[in-house]
Scaffold this active site. Structure first.
Site, PDB file in Angstrom:
ATOM      1  N   ASP A   1       4.180   0.689  12.124  1.00  0.00           N
ATOM      2  CA  ASP A   1       2.897   0.353  11.630  1.00  0.00           C
ATOM      3  C   ASP A   1       2.879  -1.176  12.046  1.00  0.00           C
ATOM      4  OD1 ASP A   1       3.071   1.712   8.266  1.00  0.00           O
ATOM      5  OD2 ASP A   1       2.644   2.655  10.340  1.00  0.00           O
TER       6      ASP A   1
ATOM      7  N   LYS B   1       0.874  -1.123  -0.184  1.00  0.00           N
ATOM      8  CA  LYS B   1       0.117  -0.110   0.149  1.00  0.00           C
ATOM      9  C   LYS B   1       0.857   1.174  -0.127  1.00  0.00           C
ATOM     10  CE  LYS B   1      -1.988   1.956   3.968  1.00  0.00           C
ATOM     11  NZ  LYS B   1      -1.619   3.447   4.249  1.00  0.00           N
ATOM     12  N   ASN B   2       2.082   1.172   0.857  1.00  0.00           N
ATOM     13  CA  ASN B   2       2.606   2.476   0.962  1.00  0.00           C
ATOM     14  C   ASN B   2       3.612   2.562  -0.014  1.00  0.00           C
ATOM     15  OD1 ASN B   2       1.033   3.138   2.772  1.00  0.00           O
ATOM     16  ND2 ASN B   2       2.306   2.461   4.610  1.00  0.00           N
TER      17      ASN B   2
ATOM     18  N   CYS C   1      -5.367   8.524   9.655  1.00  0.00           N
ATOM     19  CA  CYS C   1      -5.972   7.688  10.679  1.00  0.00           C
ATOM     20  C   CYS C   1      -5.881   8.875  11.850  1.00  0.00           C
ATOM     21  CB  CYS C   1      -5.009   6.737  11.159  1.00  0.00           C
ATOM     22  SG  CYS C   1      -5.355   5.392   9.821  1.00  0.00           S
TER      23      CYS C   1
ATOM     24  N   ARG D   1      -0.207  14.927  12.483  1.00  0.00           N
ATOM     25  CA  ARG D   1       0.187  14.597  11.387  1.00  0.00           C
ATOM     26  C   ARG D   1       0.225  16.026  10.504  1.00  0.00           C
ATOM     27  NH1 ARG D   1      -2.052   8.847   8.944  1.00  0.00           N
ATOM     28  NH2 ARG D   1       0.095   8.876   8.279  1.00  0.00           N
TER      29      ARG D   1
ATOM     30  N   ARG E   1      -8.848  -0.413   4.228  1.00  0.00           N
ATOM     31  CA  ARG E   1      -7.844   0.715   3.719  1.00  0.00           C
ATOM     32  C   ARG E   1      -6.667  -0.110   3.147  1.00  0.00           C
ATOM     33  NH1 ARG E   1      -7.065   5.891   6.913  1.00  0.00           N
ATOM     34  NH2 ARG E   1      -5.631   6.000   5.131  1.00  0.00           N
TER      35      ARG E   1
HETATM   36  C1  EPZ Z   1       3.689   7.296   6.109  1.00  0.00           C
HETATM   37  O1  EPZ Z   1       2.856   8.092   7.041  1.00  0.00           O
HETATM   38  C2  EPZ Z   1       2.778   5.938   6.020  1.00  0.00           C
HETATM   39  N1  EPZ Z   1       1.766   6.329   5.121  1.00  0.00           N
HETATM   40  C3  EPZ Z   1       2.518   5.514   7.553  1.00  0.00           C
HETATM   41  O2  EPZ Z   1       1.496   4.283   7.085  1.00  0.00           O
HETATM   42  C4  EPZ Z   1       3.731   5.097   8.258  1.00  0.00           C
HETATM   43  O3  EPZ Z   1       3.397   4.943   9.518  1.00  0.00           O
HETATM   44  C5  EPZ Z   1       4.760   6.477   8.337  1.00  0.00           C
HETATM   45  O4  EPZ Z   1       4.864   6.895   7.039  1.00  0.00           O
HETATM   46  C6  EPZ Z   1       5.968   6.268   9.049  1.00  0.00           C
HETATM   47  O5  EPZ Z   1       6.532   5.328   8.562  1.00  0.00           O
HETATM   48  C7  EPZ Z   1       2.006   6.015   3.926  1.00  0.00           C
HETATM   49  O6  EPZ Z   1       2.944   5.939   3.429  1.00  0.00           O
HETATM   50  C8  EPZ Z   1       0.496   6.260   3.154  1.00  0.00           C
HETATM   51  P1  EPZ Z   1       5.720  10.637   8.484  1.00  0.00           P
HETATM   52  P2  EPZ Z   1       3.576   9.758   6.741  1.00  0.00           P
HETATM   53  O7  EPZ Z   1       5.705  11.840   7.480  1.00  0.00           O
HETATM   54  O8  EPZ Z   1       4.301  10.134   5.484  1.00  0.00           O
HETATM   55  C9  EPZ Z   1       5.716  13.806  11.762  1.00  0.00           C
HETATM   56  C10 EPZ Z   1      -0.172   2.794   7.564  1.00  0.00           C
HETATM   57  O9  EPZ Z   1      -0.557   2.281   8.494  1.00  0.00           O
HETATM   58  N2  EPZ Z   1       5.844  14.883  10.777  1.00  0.00           N
HETATM   59  O10 EPZ Z   1       7.080   9.714   8.378  1.00  0.00           O
HETATM   60  O11 EPZ Z   1       2.370  10.377   7.119  1.00  0.00           O
HETATM   61  C11 EPZ Z   1       4.503  13.221  12.090  1.00  0.00           C
HETATM   62  O12 EPZ Z   1       3.559  13.924  12.625  1.00  0.00           O
HETATM   63  C12 EPZ Z   1       0.230   4.262   7.697  1.00  0.00           C
HETATM   64  O13 EPZ Z   1      -0.025   2.434   6.503  1.00  0.00           O
HETATM   65  C13 EPZ Z   1       5.932  16.193  11.026  1.00  0.00           C
HETATM   66  O14 EPZ Z   1       5.981  16.374  12.190  1.00  0.00           O
HETATM   67  O15 EPZ Z   1       4.676   9.599   8.163  1.00  0.00           O
HETATM   68  C14 EPZ Z   1       4.662  11.807  12.502  1.00  0.00           C
HETATM   69  O16 EPZ Z   1       4.888  12.038  14.127  1.00  0.00           O
HETATM   70  C15 EPZ Z   1      -0.096   4.916   8.994  1.00  0.00           C
HETATM   71  N3  EPZ Z   1       5.945  17.112  10.085  1.00  0.00           N
HETATM   72  C16 EPZ Z   1       6.036  11.545  11.872  1.00  0.00           C
HETATM   73  O17 EPZ Z   1       6.723  12.846  11.420  1.00  0.00           O
HETATM   74  C17 EPZ Z   1       5.599  16.782   8.514  1.00  0.00           C
HETATM   75  O18 EPZ Z   1       5.602  17.899   7.790  1.00  0.00           O
HETATM   76  C18 EPZ Z   1       6.135  10.505  11.000  1.00  0.00           C
HETATM   77  O19 EPZ Z   1       5.394  10.803   9.745  1.00  0.00           O
HETATM   78  C19 EPZ Z   1       5.385  15.520   8.492  1.00  0.00           C
HETATM   79  C20 EPZ Z   1       5.555  14.526   9.400  1.00  0.00           C
END
Ligand code: EPZ
Length: 414
Positions: free
Chosen positions: A305, A22-23, A116, A121, A397
């Site tokens: 995850d 998915k990701n 979610c 986020r 999803r």
């Molecule tokens: C991706 O989400 C995945 N989703 C998530 O999978 C996964 O948990 C996550 O990466 C971490 O591996 C998809 O790929 C669609 P991040 P993403 O930006 O990109 C903070 C699932 O179950 N952050 O690495 O949203 C944020 O708040 C989903 O498949 C900022 O502060 O993850 C979080 O605490 C859930 N500012 C941390 O970084 C920003 O601009 C990780 O977020 C962006 C992120």
């Protein structure tokens, strides 16, 4: 309300083929609009989030369709850069269309992403990086409005290795003028997948999967055909089901090279593995051992995850486990549901302390997000008696066929 019903208490016995990731599929679908032609994606998961992304691409003017488990996208007819709130708020990945729409049209209007309830986020890292590349960003109450007369390569440092921010910057950089360095980039396998797909379209990228990625902008991209790797989180979910229930499970097409941080944790819990070229077999004791102290972290750390599926498996472990969530600030939503099944868990700040019990009791529980929902299926399968898992639309999803998959592992589910 829809629900899944699981009759638990039996060891696993069976085999399952692992779906596409998915990701990886979601950012690759966004990347497909950078090519003014045809893209074919094999092993694309037929999950709700992919269907939503397809609707968004159609709304932007692309033509898109399925042939078996291959998805084709014709992006030459793309004629809009505005995404409707209705679709955008359904999932997090809509935000990666910011980078690809800017790369293709120099403009994008995207409502704030949904996703979610696992945390606030924010997208500050996405926007700060794009501004460094010469993009004008305006944040209204409802949406992000971005435009650029010509994206410039830049040296960007991410203070956190955000997966989404790394993806957005890659998508903006591949057609930019000049070179972009993304320092402190996410190293998740899904980033590697996206870079390999971009290279298949003619992009020029070095350091994919490392913490510094270099992108040399090119003039245009071309048609590509790409096979999406299997989903490491789906594979990991089913391995945790084996640890929770005991028994034996064979995973076909599991992405072994993407699961190096998960297998040692399972071995420590008492599971053993037989690894063949296209099959991973796990054998687990009726009751697994505890995990003394584990922290989630950005890749190559233990995947956030995988935290909920592991938490579900530890409810019946021998001994007390400590599981700390360092990536998202609200990812213990299933604790009260697991407590309703008899689990002895309490949360101290961002650490869940689980005192393993010999038996869980089936009962009605409610999923509130994707991986937590999958974890409740694991707990229900290891519990004595019948459980109903409401909110199962969250699970659809990310899991292409959770019912068929769990049935093929010997779990009584409908
Ligand atoms: C991706 O989400 C995945 N989703 C998530 O999978 C996964 O948990 C996550 O990466 C971490 O591996 C998809 O790929 C669609 P991040 P993403 O930006 O990109 C903070 C699932 O179950 N952050 O690495 O949203 C944020 O708040 C989903 O498949 C900022 O502060 O993850 C979080 O605490 C859930 N500012 C941390 O970084 C920003 O601009 C990780 O977020 C962006 C992120």
């Amino acid at each position: 309300m829809e629900y899944l019903e699981i009759e638990g208490g039996k060891p696993l016995c069976g085999q399952v083929r692992i779906q596409g990731s998915k990701n990886a599929a979601l950012p690759i679908l966004s990347a497909a609009i950078l090519n003014r032609g045809r893209t074919v994606l094999h092993h694309c998961p037929r999950i709700q989030d992919v269907k939503e992304m397809c609707k968004i691409l159609s709304e932007l003017g692309c033509r898109i369709g399925w042939e078996g488990d291959s998805l084709w996208i014709q992006a030459d007819t793309l004629d809009s850069f505005v995404i409707s709130k209705y679709h955008a708020e359904k999932m997090r990945s809509s935000i990666t269309l910011l980078g690809s729409l800017l790369g293709r049209l120099g403009q994008a209007c995207i409502p704030y992403p949904g996703g979610c309830v696992i945390g606030e986020r924010p997208i500050d890292l996405h926007l700060k990086g794009l501004e460094k590349m010469g993009v004008q960003v305006k944040r209204t109450e409802e949406q992000v409005e971005a435009q650029s007369t010509g994206i410039q390569g830049a040296r960007i440092f991410l203070s956190f290795p955000s997966v989404g921010a790394t993806e957005n910057l890659l998508l903006a950089a591949v057609l930019a003028q000049g070179t972009t360095w993304i320092e402190g980039a996410a190293r998740e396998p899904e980033i590697l997948e996206l870079c390999r797909f971009l290279e298949a379209m003619g992009a020029c990228i070095e350091g994919a999967g490392e913490s510094c990625i270099r992108v040399m902008g090119v003039k245009e991209l071309h048609d590509a055909e790409y096979t999406i790797a299997s989903d490491r989180i789906v594979a990991g979910t089913y391995l945790m089901a084996a640890a929770a229930c005991g028994g034996e499970a064979a995973l076909l097409q599991a992405p072994l090279s993407h699961m190096q941080e998960i297998l040692p944790v399972l071995r420590g819990m008492g599971a053993s593995f037989t690894i063949e070229p296209d099959m991973l077999v796990i054998r687990a004791p009726e009751r697994c051992r505890r995990v003394e102290n584990l922290h989630t972290a950005p890749y190559p750390g233990f995947a956030t995850d995988m935290q909920s599926p592991l938490l579900a498996a530890l409810c019946r472990a021998e001994g007390t486990s400590r599981l700390t969530e360092n990536v998202f600030e609200a990812r213990f939503k299933i604790v009260e549901e697991l407590q309703a099944m008899g689990a002895q868990i309490h949360v101290e700040n961002n650490t869940a302390v689980v005192q393993g019990v010999s038996q869980l009791q089936g009962c009605n529980v409610e999923a509130k997000e994707l991986r937590g929902g999958a974890a409740l299926c694991i707990a229900a399968a290891s519990a004595r008696g019948t459980s109903r898992i409401y909110g199962c639309q969250y699970i659809f999803r990310g899991y292409e066929d959770i019912i068929g998959d769990l049935k093929s592992l010997g779990i009584v589910i409908q």
